[in-house]
Design a protein around this motif. Sequence first.
Motif, PDB file in Angstrom:
ATOM      1  N   UNK A   1       4.613   1.574   0.271  1.00 21.57           N
ATOM      2  CA  UNK A   1       4.648   0.138   0.013  1.00 21.57           C
ATOM      3  C   UNK A   1       4.608  -0.690   1.287  1.00 21.57           C
ATOM      4  N   UNK A   2       3.531  -0.508   2.067  1.00 22.38           N
ATOM      5  CA  UNK A   2       3.427  -1.211   3.359  1.00 22.38           C
ATOM      6  C   UNK A   2       2.773  -2.586   3.160  1.00 22.38           C
ATOM      7  N   UNK A   3       3.405  -3.617   3.717  1.00 18.52           N
ATOM      8  CA  UNK A   3       2.876  -4.986   3.740  1.00 18.52           C
ATOM      9  C   UNK A   3       2.673  -5.388   5.191  1.00 18.52           C
ATOM     10  N   UNK A   4       1.496  -5.922   5.488  1.00 20.07           N
ATOM     11  CA  UNK A   4       1.200  -6.262   6.886  1.00 20.07           C
ATOM     12  C   UNK A   4       0.052  -7.247   6.945  1.00 20.07           C
ATOM     13  N   UNK A   5       0.202  -8.269   7.786  1.00 25.27           N
ATOM     14  CA  UNK A   5      -0.936  -9.165   8.029  1.00 25.27           C
ATOM     15  C   UNK A   5      -1.153  -9.285   9.522  1.00 25.27           C
ATOM     16  N   UNK A   6      -2.383  -9.077   9.947  1.00 21.48           N
ATOM     17  CA  UNK A   6      -2.714  -9.179  11.365  1.00 21.48           C
ATOM     18  C   UNK A   6      -3.714 -10.319  11.516  1.00 21.48           C
ATOM     19  N   UNK A   7      -3.366 -11.279  12.361  1.00 18.75           N
ATOM     20  CA  UNK A   7      -4.210 -12.476  12.503  1.00 18.75           C
ATOM     21  C   UNK A   7      -5.426 -12.180  13.371  1.00 18.75           C
ATOM     22  N   UNK A   8      -6.461 -12.988  13.188  1.00 17.51           N
ATOM     23  CA  UNK A   8      -7.656 -12.856  14.026  1.00 17.51           C
ATOM     24  C   UNK A   8      -7.289 -13.120  15.481  1.00 17.51           C
TER      25      UNK A   8
ATOM     26  N   UNK B   1       0.827  -1.214   0.000  1.00 17.48           N
ATOM     27  CA  UNK B   1       0.000   0.000   0.000  1.00 17.48           C
ATOM     28  C   UNK B   1       0.858   1.260   0.000  1.00 17.48           C
ATOM     29  N   UNK B   2       0.558   2.109  -0.970  1.00 18.71           N
ATOM     30  CA  UNK B   2       1.269   3.369  -1.136  1.00 18.71           C
ATOM     31  C   UNK B   2       0.259   4.508  -1.133  1.00 18.71           C
ATOM     32  N   UNK B   3       0.619   5.585  -0.447  1.00 17.82           N
ATOM     33  CA  UNK B   3      -0.219   6.785  -0.483  1.00 17.82           C
ATOM     34  C   UNK B   3       0.669   8.024  -0.484  1.00 17.82           C
ATOM     35  N   UNK B   4       0.491   8.849  -1.484  1.00 19.28           N
ATOM     36  CA  UNK B   4       1.233  10.114  -1.565  1.00 19.28           C
ATOM     37  C   UNK B   4       0.258  11.271  -1.430  1.00 19.28           C
ATOM     38  N   UNK B   5       0.707  12.306  -0.724  1.00 20.73           N
ATOM     39  CA  UNK B   5      -0.018  13.578  -0.721  1.00 20.73           C
ATOM     40  C   UNK B   5       0.877  14.549  -1.470  1.00 20.73           C
TER      41      UNK B   5
ATOM     42  N   UNK C   1      -8.126   6.895   0.002  1.00 21.52           N
ATOM     43  CA  UNK C   1      -7.944   5.879  -1.031  1.00 21.52           C
ATOM     44  C   UNK C   1      -6.454   5.746  -1.347  1.00 21.52           C
ATOM     45  N   UNK C   2      -5.906   4.542  -1.222  1.00 18.85           N
ATOM     46  CA  UNK C   2      -4.473   4.411  -1.517  1.00 18.85           C
ATOM     47  C   UNK C   2      -4.196   4.607  -3.005  1.00 18.85           C
ATOM     48  N   UNK C   3      -2.984   5.024  -3.328  1.00 13.90           N
ATOM     49  CA  UNK C   3      -2.610   5.179  -4.743  1.00 13.90           C
ATOM     50  C   UNK C   3      -2.437   3.806  -5.380  1.00 13.90           C
ATOM     51  N   UNK C   4      -1.922   2.876  -4.577  1.00 13.05           N
ATOM     52  CA  UNK C   4      -1.787   1.507  -5.080  1.00 13.05           C
ATOM     53  C   UNK C   4      -1.773   0.556  -3.897  1.00 13.05           C
ATOM     54  N   UNK C   5      -1.949  -0.737  -4.200  1.00 12.20           N
ATOM     55  CA  UNK C   5      -1.944  -1.741  -3.143  1.00 12.20           C
ATOM     56  C   UNK C   5      -3.344  -2.184  -2.772  1.00 12.20           C
TER      57      UNK C   5
END
Length: 235
Positions: free
Chosen positions: A23-30, A11-15, A56-60
């Motif tokens: 470019x954030x990658x993350x998984x959080x378990x239940x 996930x990427x977000x630019x202002x 809204x993210x730019x990508x991801x």
Amino acid sequence: MTMPAIRVRAVTKNYGALTALAGVDLEIEQGEFFGLLGPNGAGKTTLISALAGLVRPDSGVLEIMGHDVVSDYREARRNLGVVPQELVFDPFFSVRELLRIQSGYFGIRNNDDWIDEVLARLDLSHKAGANMRTLSGGMKRRVLVAQALVHRPPVIVLDEPTAGVDVELRQGLWQFVRELNRDGHTIVLTTHYLEEAETLCGRIAMLKAGKLVALDTTDNLLRRFATHSLRVNVE
Ligand code: ATP
């Protein structure tokens, strides 16, 4: 393998020229109690806003309980309770009216029994009929928590819920959030306070300038960094 509560992929977000998420990658378990740490401007709120569908993210890709936040927004949002950082309310509503409106937003009618239970658990029953503008800051903070719970979401994200809160209320809030976690809710908490993350969270991710710079169990992170350097990293 069970589906993760939260999945964040590239996930990427630019202002403008500013990169809030890189470019954030993350998984959080239940069922996890997960901490998101980082200095001011690291991107924590942007990530939460993206999960809530407010940014809204730019990508991801972002998913909540398997539902894509962009293409399957209603279902994703139904699975997520958000306690925002800002104490922003319409001052003309009572606590109960506000919680009824929030219930209506999720298409839930006749939610008063659950609203009463949530208010009781947050020690707010005596304020159910009170106008929002008559509440103290600490009470407003608890109403924000109640608002996040009206639709009984399995995943709850809290954005610095104890900023500017006194010690007693802070401890009360933590006890409550711990109970939610024990009841099976997945909890994601952003904070500047390492002690908080240390005490509460099983795993911690650290964001810095929009990048994930560390992701591990709290115990491993504390072992890896001396407490002192961990403090420097997060403050
Ligand atoms: P804090 O701990 O201070 O709340 P944070 O980790 O939550 O910080 P964000 O609020 O996500 O950080 O901000 C990340 C970066 O994006 C900052 O540089 C911020 O100024 C910028 N930013 C956030 N929202 C906007 C916006 N709507 N327009 C322009 N820039 C923004």
